[in-house]
Design a protein around this motif. Structure first.
Motif, PDB file in Angstrom:
ATOM      1  N   UNK A  56       1.161  -0.765   0.024  1.00 32.29           N
ATOM      2  CA  UNK A  56       0.173  -0.301   0.062  1.00 32.29           C
ATOM      3  C   UNK A  56       1.026   1.213  -0.127  1.00 32.29           C
ATOM      4  N   UNK A  57       0.647   1.684  -1.329  1.00 35.49           N
ATOM      5  CA  UNK A  57       1.934   2.750  -0.894  1.00 35.49           C
ATOM      6  C   UNK A  57       1.477   4.238   0.150  1.00 35.49           C
ATOM      7  N   UNK A  58       2.893   4.984   0.533  1.00 36.01           N
ATOM      8  CA  UNK A  58       2.210   6.054   0.712  1.00 36.01           C
ATOM      9  C   UNK A  58       1.532   5.556   2.535  1.00 36.01           C
ATOM     10  N   UNK A  59       1.952   4.211   3.005  1.00 40.96           N
ATOM     11  CA  UNK A  59       1.372   4.196   4.537  1.00 40.96           C
ATOM     12  C   UNK A  59       2.704   3.623   5.337  1.00 40.96           C
ATOM     13  N   UNK A  60       2.243   3.801   6.193  1.00 38.70           N
ATOM     14  CA  UNK A  60       3.396   3.901   7.371  1.00 38.70           C
ATOM     15  C   UNK A  60       2.582   2.656   7.913  1.00 38.70           C
ATOM     16  N   UNK A  61       4.022   1.277   8.050  1.00 38.48           N
ATOM     17  CA  UNK A  61       3.342  -0.338   8.543  1.00 38.48           C
ATOM     18  C   UNK A  61       3.659   0.474  10.640  1.00 38.48           C
ATOM     19  N   UNK A  62       2.806  -0.282  10.438  1.00 46.10           N
ATOM     20  CA  UNK A  62       2.923  -0.306  12.084  1.00 46.10           C
ATOM     21  C   UNK A  62       2.055  -1.440  12.822  1.00 46.10           C
ATOM     22  N   UNK A  63       2.524  -1.864  14.341  1.00 43.26           N
ATOM     23  CA  UNK A  63       2.236  -2.930  15.148  1.00 43.26           C
ATOM     24  C   UNK A  63       1.392  -2.490  16.222  1.00 43.26           C
ATOM     25  N   UNK A  64       1.789  -1.708  16.522  1.00 42.97           N
ATOM     26  CA  UNK A  64       0.525  -0.886  17.419  1.00 42.97           C
ATOM     27  C   UNK A  64      -0.757  -0.294  17.228  1.00 42.97           C
ATOM     28  N   UNK A  65      -1.728  -0.483  17.893  1.00 38.89           N
ATOM     29  CA  UNK A  65      -2.444   0.844  17.545  1.00 38.89           C
ATOM     30  C   UNK A  65      -2.441   2.182  17.831  1.00 38.89           C
ATOM     31  N   UNK A  66      -1.371   2.087  18.374  1.00 42.99           N
ATOM     32  CA  UNK A  66      -0.945   3.633  19.121  1.00 42.99           C
ATOM     33  C   UNK A  66      -0.576   4.757  18.186  1.00 42.99           C
ATOM     34  N   UNK A  67      -0.594   4.358  16.506  1.00 40.59           N
ATOM     35  CA  UNK A  67       0.068   4.519  15.960  1.00 40.59           C
ATOM     36  C   UNK A  67      -1.208   5.518  15.273  1.00 40.59           C
ATOM     37  N   UNK A  68      -2.763   5.159  15.453  1.00 42.42           N
ATOM     38  CA  UNK A  68      -3.310   6.168  15.322  1.00 42.42           C
ATOM     39  C   UNK A  68      -3.656   7.752  15.690  1.00 42.42           C
ATOM     40  N   UNK A  69      -2.850   7.842  16.891  1.00 38.41           N
ATOM     41  CA  UNK A  69      -2.454   8.903  18.203  1.00 38.41           C
ATOM     42  C   UNK A  69      -2.306  10.152  17.233  1.00 38.41           C
ATOM     43  N   UNK A  70      -1.176   9.741  16.412  1.00 39.41           N
ATOM     44  CA  UNK A  70      -0.197  10.067  15.350  1.00 39.41           C
ATOM     45  C   UNK A  70      -0.483  11.462  14.383  1.00 39.41           C
ATOM     46  N   UNK A  71      -0.816  12.590  14.930  1.00 35.09           N
ATOM     47  CA  UNK A  71      -2.072  12.854  14.256  1.00 35.09           C
ATOM     48  C   UNK A  71      -0.904  13.337  12.040  1.00 35.09           C
ATOM     49  N   UNK A  72      -0.026  13.110  12.526  1.00 37.59           N
ATOM     50  CA  UNK A  72       1.055  13.560  11.642  1.00 37.59           C
ATOM     51  C   UNK A  72       0.873  12.375  10.472  1.00 37.59           C
ATOM     52  N   UNK A  73       0.127  11.079  10.948  1.00 43.90           N
ATOM     53  CA  UNK A  73       0.351   9.744  10.467  1.00 43.90           C
ATOM     54  C   UNK A  73      -0.989   9.880   9.934  1.00 43.90           C
ATOM     55  N   UNK A  74      -0.845   9.462   8.992  1.00 38.23           N
ATOM     56  CA  UNK A  74      -2.398   9.916   8.616  1.00 38.23           C
ATOM     57  C   UNK A  74      -3.221   8.711   6.765  1.00 38.23           C
TER      58      UNK A  74
END
Length: 220
Positions: A56-74
């Motif tokens: 998925x081009x342009x996506x940040x890979x994360x292992x934890x749902x807390x990644x949704x709390x970062x307003x810079x990662x959409x």
């Protein structure tokens, strides 16, 4: 009733708060189709529960749902460790509900619903997500093995070729008019059904660049 048309002659408008079902076996083009759809949204989280077989081009890979709390990662590709899929899946769905405005991609609904036991939280998004400007894309290989409720809540259905009980489930969840077009599909082609307009169209995944239109919305 609308006659069946080619997808390139039928503008498909995917509004914020509307849900999408994508049906098809591995290798049919289902995940490619989803990857094209999410290009239309700014705030997207993809919940992957199997080996990552497509980028998925342009996506940040994360292992934890807390990644949704970062307003810079959409645009987030959530791939939790196998042992933590239930915990992180629940945390992701809960954050999406609280924040609003996200488009959520459930990569394989059967796995999330039956094995991870997250069905009630997915159903909350499907039934009440519109009020929070949440859209859900649910992917499935075997519709007969999941709740028909999920398909019934989706405004848009993209189905690649399915047979037997799976085709019967789609028929009972949408319209008998969809059976013949699905039975006549060629490889990598799909049937599109709009629950609101009752339109049926056929096309291929690559045509999505030309026929799908939509907007974006920011989390509240």
């Amino acid at each position: 009733m609308s006659e069946q048309r080619q997808a390139n002659s039928l503008p498909i408008t995917w509004r914020v708060g509307e849900h999408v079902a994508a049906v098809g076996d591995t290798g049919t083009g289902k995940t490619f189709l989803v990857s094209k759809l999410v290009e239309l949204r700014q705030y997207v989280v993809v919940f992957r529960t199997k080996p990552d077989d497509i980028r998925f081009t342009g996506f940040k890979r994360a292992r934890r749902a807390s990644a949704l709390d970062d307003i810079h990662d959409t645009r987030i590709l959530l791939v939790p460790d196998h042992a933590h899929q239930i915990r992180e899946g629940y945390a992701m769905l809960d954050r999406v509900w609280e924040q609003g405005g996200w488009t959520v991609v459930i990569d394989e609904l059967w796995y999330v619903e039956k094995l991870l036991k997250l069905g009630p939280w997915v159903e909350r998004l499907l039934t009440q997500g519109r009020s929070k400007e949440i859209s859900v894309i649910v992917g499935m290989q075997r519709p007969a093995q999941i709740s028909r409720f999920a398909i019934s809540q989706c405004t848009h259905l993209f189905s690649f070729r399915v047979e037997g009980r799976d085709l019967q489930t789609i028929k009972e969840s949408t319209t008998p008019r969809i059976v013949e077009p699905i039975e006549n599909l060629r490889k990598h082609s799909f049937v599109y059904y709009n629950r609101s307009t009752r339109d049926i169209a056929t096309g291929d995944a690559k045509a999505l660049d030309r026929v799908v239109r939509g907007g974006t919305v920011s989390p509240t």
